[in-house]
Scaffold this motif. Structure first.
Motif, short mmCIF file in Angstrom:
data_model
loop_
_atom_site.label_atom_id
_atom_site.label_comp_id
_atom_site.label_asym_id
_atom_site.label_seq_id
_atom_site.Cartn_x
_atom_site.Cartn_y
_atom_site.Cartn_z
N ALA A 130 0.84 -1.21 0.00
CA ALA A 130 0.00 0.00 0.00
C ALA A 130 0.87 1.25 0.00
CB ALA A 130 -0.94 -0.01 1.20
N GLU A 131 1.93 1.26 0.78
CA GLU A 131 2.83 2.41 0.81
C GLU A 131 3.54 2.60 -0.53
OE1 GLU A 131 5.36 1.91 4.21
OE2 GLU A 131 3.77 2.49 5.60
N ALA A 132 3.89 1.51 -1.20
CA ALA A 132 4.59 1.60 -2.49
C ALA A 132 3.71 2.18 -3.59
CB ALA A 132 5.09 0.22 -2.90
N THR A 133 2.40 2.11 -3.42
CA THR A 133 1.50 2.65 -4.45
C THR A 133 1.45 4.17 -4.42
OG1 THR A 133 -0.46 2.63 -3.04
CG2 THR A 133 -0.02 0.63 -4.34
N GLY A 134 1.85 4.77 -3.31
CA GLY A 134 1.80 6.22 -3.18
C GLY A 134 0.58 6.74 -2.45
N VAL A 135 -0.31 5.87 -2.05
CA VAL A 135 -1.53 6.29 -1.34
C VAL A 135 -1.19 7.04 -0.06
CG1 VAL A 135 -3.56 5.43 -0.09
CG2 VAL A 135 -3.00 4.52 -2.32
N TYR A 136 -0.11 6.64 0.60
CA TYR A 136 0.28 7.27 1.85
C TYR A 136 1.36 8.34 1.66
CZ TYR A 136 -2.23 3.39 3.97
OH TYR A 136 -3.19 2.48 4.32
N ALA A 137 1.69 8.67 0.42
CA ALA A 137 2.77 9.62 0.14
C ALA A 137 2.44 11.03 0.62
CB ALA A 137 3.08 9.65 -1.35
N ASP A 138 1.20 11.35 0.70
CA ASP A 138 0.76 12.69 1.09
C ASP A 138 -0.44 12.52 2.02
OD1 ASP A 138 -1.26 15.02 0.54
OD2 ASP A 138 0.71 15.79 -0.05
N PRO A 139 -0.51 13.26 3.11
CA PRO A 139 -1.64 13.13 4.03
C PRO A 139 -2.99 13.38 3.36
CG PRO A 139 0.09 14.45 5.04
CD PRO A 139 0.49 14.20 3.62
#
Length: 99
Positions: A19-28
């Motif tokens: 999930a983190e690698a997808t970028g979903v958590y890249a920005d709040p």
């Protein structure tokens, strides 16, 4: 590769890493937008305006909500079937498992 994908659905650490690698958590804001879509629709289909509305209600800014939905679509976390959208199923399962 198939074993690794199958493991994503059962291993909390692997699911979170995916999930983190997808970028979903890249920005709040992206994370908040994804959560808003999950809270509102889960596995159900929705249209673009419904997505924007769900995110706008969460963050209280319609223009920013449009940007968030556009970014999530660009990150391919939304599956599209003509006019209907849906949270990408493998990613959605990983996000739910990693919470």
């Amino acid at each position: 590769m198939l074993r690794r994908l199958a493991g994503l659905r059962t291993d909390r650490t692997e699911a979170r890493a995916f999930a983190e690698a997808t970028g979903v958590y890249a920005d709040p804001l992206l994370a908040a937008g994804y959560r808003a879509l999950d809270d509102e629709f889960k596995d159900s289909p929705f249209d673009l305006e419904g997505a924007v509305t769900a995110v706008a209600l969460k963050i209280e800014d319609e223009d920013e909500a449009r940007w968030i939905v556009s970014c999530l679509d660009t990150l391919q976390v939304l599956d599209s079937d003509n006019t209907q959208l849906r949270l990408e199923p493998v990613l959605h399962q990983c996000v739910v498992l990693s919470l």
